[in-house]
Design an enzyme around this catalytic site. Structure first.
Site, PDB file in Angstrom:
ATOM      1  N   ASN A  16     -10.748  13.746  -5.024  1.00  0.00           N
ATOM      2  CA  ASN A  16      -9.655  13.031  -5.685  1.00  0.00           C
ATOM      3  C   ASN A  16     -10.115  11.621  -6.009  1.00  0.00           C
ATOM      4  OD1 ASN A  16      -6.755  13.090  -6.468  1.00  0.00           O
ATOM      5  ND2 ASN A  16      -6.652  11.346  -5.063  1.00  0.00           N
ATOM      6  N   GLU A  17      -9.996  11.261  -7.254  1.00  0.00           N
ATOM      7  CA  GLU A  17     -10.293   9.892  -7.673  1.00  0.00           C
ATOM      8  C   GLU A  17     -11.549   9.354  -6.990  1.00  0.00           C
ATOM      9  OE1 GLU A  17      -6.732   7.515  -7.169  1.00  0.00           O
ATOM     10  OE2 GLU A  17      -5.998   8.174  -9.107  1.00  0.00           O
TER      11      GLU A  17
ATOM     12  N   GLU B 230      -2.518  12.715 -13.315  1.00  0.00           N
ATOM     13  CA  GLU B 230      -1.491  12.015 -12.530  1.00  0.00           C
ATOM     14  C   GLU B 230      -0.903  10.891 -13.356  1.00  0.00           C
ATOM     15  OE1 GLU B 230      -2.720  10.216  -8.880  1.00  0.00           O
ATOM     16  OE2 GLU B 230      -3.830  11.977  -8.229  1.00  0.00           O
TER      17      GLU B 230
ATOM     18  N   TRP C 233       2.490   0.849  -4.949  1.00  0.00           N
ATOM     19  CA  TRP C 233       1.296   0.129  -4.486  1.00  0.00           C
ATOM     20  C   TRP C 233       1.090  -1.220  -5.163  1.00  0.00           C
ATOM     21  CZ3 TRP C 233      -1.403   0.078  -8.987  1.00  0.00           C
ATOM     22  CH2 TRP C 233      -1.319   1.197  -9.838  1.00  0.00           C
TER      23      TRP C 233
ATOM     24  N   PHE D 262       7.814   5.417  -0.847  1.00  0.00           N
ATOM     25  CA  PHE D 262       8.617   4.831  -1.928  1.00  0.00           C
ATOM     26  C   PHE D 262       8.033   5.108  -3.312  1.00  0.00           C
ATOM     27  CE2 PHE D 262      10.338   2.080   1.514  1.00  0.00           C
ATOM     28  CZ  PHE D 262      11.689   2.388   1.306  1.00  0.00           C
ATOM     29  N   HIS D 263       6.959   5.879  -3.378  1.00  0.00           N
ATOM     30  CA  HIS D 263       6.379   6.181  -4.697  1.00  0.00           C
ATOM     31  C   HIS D 263       7.268   7.226  -5.376  1.00  0.00           C
ATOM     32  CE1 HIS D 263       3.545   7.378  -7.781  1.00  0.00           C
ATOM     33  NE2 HIS D 263       2.717   6.425  -7.397  1.00  0.00           N
TER      34      HIS D 263
ATOM     35  N   ARG E  45      -6.850   6.850   4.132  1.00  0.00           N
ATOM     36  CA  ARG E  45      -7.449   7.990   3.443  1.00  0.00           C
ATOM     37  C   ARG E  45      -8.768   7.528   2.839  1.00  0.00           C
ATOM     38  NH1 ARG E  45      -3.818   8.765  -2.118  1.00  0.00           N
ATOM     39  NH2 ARG E  45      -4.488   6.840  -3.118  1.00  0.00           N
TER      40      ARG E  45
ATOM     41  N   GLU F 288       3.251   6.599   1.106  1.00  0.00           N
ATOM     42  CA  GLU F 288       3.749   6.660  -0.274  1.00  0.00           C
ATOM     43  C   GLU F 288       5.225   7.051  -0.333  1.00  0.00           C
ATOM     44  OE1 GLU F 288       0.330   9.025  -1.816  1.00  0.00           O
ATOM     45  OE2 GLU F 288      -0.003   7.215  -3.014  1.00  0.00           O
TER      46      GLU F 288
HETATM   47  C1  GAL Z   1      -3.528   7.978  -7.052  1.00  0.00           C
HETATM   48  C2  GAL Z   1      -3.855   9.064  -6.047  1.00  0.00           C
HETATM   49  C3  GAL Z   1      -2.629   9.798  -5.600  1.00  0.00           C
HETATM   50  C4  GAL Z   1      -1.516   8.845  -5.300  1.00  0.00           C
HETATM   51  C5  GAL Z   1      -1.262   7.993  -6.502  1.00  0.00           C
HETATM   52  C6  GAL Z   1      -0.127   7.017  -6.336  1.00  0.00           C
HETATM   53  O1  GAL Z   1      -4.487   6.989  -7.009  1.00  0.00           O
HETATM   54  O2  GAL Z   1      -4.781   9.975  -6.582  1.00  0.00           O
HETATM   55  O3  GAL Z   1      -2.946  10.578  -4.480  1.00  0.00           O
HETATM   56  O4  GAL Z   1      -1.872   8.068  -4.208  1.00  0.00           O
HETATM   57  O5  GAL Z   1      -2.399   7.250  -6.789  1.00  0.00           O
HETATM   58  O6  GAL Z   1       0.065   6.245  -7.488  1.00  0.00           O
END
Ligand code: GAL
Length: 667
Positions: free
Chosen positions: A162-163, A316, A324, A366-367, A124, A364
């Site tokens: 985003n970010e 978030e 991660w 496992f997030h 991404r 993601e």
């Molecule tokens: C952020 C991101 C999200 C997601 C998240 C996971 O950096 O904006 O899309 O990836 O981390 O912790």
């Protein structure tokens, strides 16, 4: 940006919060799920009290599967469904991740690393911020999205990209960097002067000779790198602005934001914040670290300060573990609740997560999420339901300002310049020092704002300068004015060293504030690993300054070695100077002096270890991060908004628990 396309929206976010209460929800990616899951989603969202979800952050290839296509049907459907269930939408422009076809058709949209590697799609964020094709496509889809949905009743906020955090060293960036430099310096002579290019034969003949700070045989020119930082932040901000303006241009009146990342080094928060209708931020404290509730408090104070103290939005956070880090510890539901309440304590009027439903597949998988793989019959989801109920009870605190009698100076340009290699030590790090000093305030329950050097300091009782490597004349003047007005000032080592180009100021240090601190130095020296003994028995670490007092009283001096007898820590009226990295205990003693009489959230009471005490508006937040019950005196009959109970003369907060007390102020 023109004012014509950007109507005043400073009250758009407060109006949304007044309508909905604390915003509660998360990123929602319905395009990853079949319709029957959508129906379960909206029901469970309602059950948990979710009132806002961010839709579309990574939907570009779904919306525009081939160039120019617009696949709206699924989005129409989900927005209607959410609206029918009373859930508002923060609609995102999908521009953080272009579809793979863009890289195939327009390879110049893919970013290039400093080593010259062009990155590939498949992950991404693969866009070069300066690539015209990317920029045009991003604006086009932002505008079309806004045209279609600006008046959709579900859409209450816009989320651009985003970010933002892309960096590119390729030909597109080189061209844009040169344009940026031309505008900044006007002539190549002025640039050569500013960058001191006579060093190492770097004199430029023309702007066309300049390239981004790519991998080179040896150290780069720090002035060039500093400008590239500024350029990168400005370029990303232009990406944001173009999309925001496109949204406004079709008449959208909802608040528009993008999610920042605290002390993230590619985006200068001070220069971005005025462009955001509400400052929003993503925060992922590491549950494995003992001090993460302190360090995240600093990030929250920064986020609030960027918006001038106005309420902000936690866009978030993780409900439990992230995926991660190399090794990911979970948050218990109780910890997740405490972290969320902490954000509210420090000024957030929105508490959201990445993401609503845990991904079944993809990077993601496992997030953690609000709704885990296990489904609603889980401690995690019950924790989310509990939080939703709690946030509903805190509606009355929205809009409230956080009490902050202390200012801490911080800015990106000084941080960037101080990180450049080839200096007395790489062990002295701006953020580490900021965290140490801020933690002292956290422990005392004293609120603080982050302030950009040069900004007005009126109204603060004390100003801390843990590490401001660059102190321009306006910043020095602001400190002098504050001192003259009776504000206490504490300055840490290696501050006021360089000018705006990172060139070292000439004369005894700290050049711009030498008279203020009443002490001056002639050399910075790295210290041996074991440190150096000070007269109070503690040890100086990392870095010292060869100082002499010019009128300041010496509070601690070096007790051994080459610096023996020279001042290490001084006081000049109400200005303290630390010429070295002191022990925590000595820092605490200096701050005890400097903060004397400045009351924290608990007045003159000592704050029990691990208890976080914050005043926001009429509410006193007590968050117990410790393993034992914390007991504090409070005005009898204070009401805890979370339980509805009235307190006695003391409040006992169990480990991991919180109270939000409404009390009559005793001061
Ligand atoms: C952020 C991101 C999200 C997601 C998240 C996971 O950096 O904006 O899309 O990836 O981390 O912790």
């Amino acid at each position: 940006m023109t004012d014509a396309v950007r109507p005043a929206t400073s009250d758009a976010f407060p109006r949304l919060v007044a309508d909905r209460g604390i915003l509660f929800g998360g990123d929602y990616n319905p395009e990853q799920w079949p319709r029957e899951v959508w129906r379960e989603d909206v029901e469970l969202m309602q059950r948990a009290g979710v009132n806002l979800v961010t839709v579309g952050v990574f939907s570009w290839s779904t919306l525009e599967p081939h160039p120019g296509a617009r696949e709206w049907a699924w989005l129409d459907e989900i927005l209607d469904l959410l609206h029918a269930h009373g859930i508002a939408v923060d609609l995102a422009t999908p521009t953080a991740s272009p579809p793979p076809w863009m890289g195939t058709l327009h390879p110049e949209t893919l970013p290039v690393t400093r080593d010259g590697v062009r990155l590939s799609p498949g992950s991404r964020n693969q866009f070069a911020p300066s690539a015209g094709v990317y920029r045009a496509a991003a604006v086009a889809i932002a505008r079309d999205l806004a045209e279609r949905y600006a008046s959709h009743p579900a859409v209450r906020m816009w989320h651009v990209g985003n970010e933002y955090g892309q960096i590119d060293f390729g030909p597109e960036a080189a061209r844009a960097f040169r344009t940026w430099l031309r505008a900044r310096y006007g002539s190549i002579d002025a640039l050569n002067e500013a960058w001191s290019t006579r060093v190492w034969s770097q004199g430029y003949r023309d702007f066309d000779d300049i390239v981004p700070p790519r991998t080179a045989p040896y150290l780069l020119n720090p002035a060039a790198t500093l400008d590239f930082h500024r350029f990168t932040s400005d370029e990303l901000r232009d990406c944001f602005r173009e999309q925001r303006d496109a949204i406004r241009s079709v008449g959208a009146t909802q608040p528009i934001t993008t999610n920042l990342m605290g002390f993230f080094d590619l985006v200068d928060g001070w220069s971005w914040a005025p462009d955001l209708d509400v400052v929003s931020d993503d925060q992922y404290p590491d549950p494995a670290l003992a001090d993460s509730s302190q360090t995240i408090a600093l990030v929250q104070d920064l986020t609030r300060s960027l918006g001038g103290g106005r309420p902000w939005m936690l866009m978030e956070q993780a409900a439990s573990a992230v995926s991660w880090r190399p090794h990911n510890l979970p948050k218990s539901p109780a910890r997740m609740r405490l972290d969320s309440l902490q954000a509210v304590a420090r000024g957030a009027d929105g508490v959201c997560f990445f993401q609503w439903r845990q991904a079944r597949a993809g990077a993601e998988r496992f997030h953690s999420s609000m709704l885990p793989h296990a489904g609603a019959d889980s401690d995690a989801f019950r924790g989310i339901e509990r939080l939703g109920a709690d946030l509903a009870k805190l509606r009355g605190v929205t809009g409230g300002r956080v009490e902050a009698p202390v200012a801490i100076l911080f800015d990106w340009q000084g941080w960037w310049a101080a990180k450049e290699p080839a200096r007395p030590t790489e062990r002295h790090r701006t953020l580490e020092q900021l965290e140490r000093w801020h933690a002292e305030l956290w422990r005392r329950g004293i609120g603080s704002d982050l302030v950009r050097p040069g900004a007005d300091l009126a109204g603060y009782r004390a100003v801390l300068v843990p590490h401001s490597y660059i102190l321009e004349p306006d910043a020095a003047a602001a400190l002098e004015r504050a001192a003259a007005a009776g504000t206490r000032i504490v300055v840490g080592p290696f501050s006021g060293v360089a000018d705006a180009h990172g060139a070292i100021l000439q004369g005894r240090s700290p050049v711009p504030i030498r008279d203020l601190v009443g002490v001056s130095g002639e050399e910075w020296v790295g210290l041996p690993d074991s440190g150096v003994a000070l007269s109070d028995g503690s040890r100086a670490q990392i870095l010292a300054e060869r100082l002499r007092t010019d009128g300041a009283e010496v509070l601690a001096s070096y007790a051994e070695g080459d610096l023996a007898g020279r001042p290490a820590v001084t006081r000049h009226g109400d200005v303290w100077y630390l010429g070295t990295v002191t022990s925590d205990a000595l820092l605490a003693r200096v701050l005890d002096q400097a903060l004397e009489g400045i009351e924290g959230a608990l007045g003159t009471q000592a704050v029990p270890a691990g208890l976080e005490a914050v005043r926001r508006g009429d509410a006193l937040f007590l968050l117990n991060h410790a393993d034992s019950t914390a007991q504090v005196a409070v005005p009898e009959g204070s009401e805890d908004l979370l339980t509805g109970h009235k307190t006695g003369p003391t409040a006992a907060i169990a480990p991991g628990e919180a109270m939000v007390l409404i009390e009559r102020r005793t001061k």
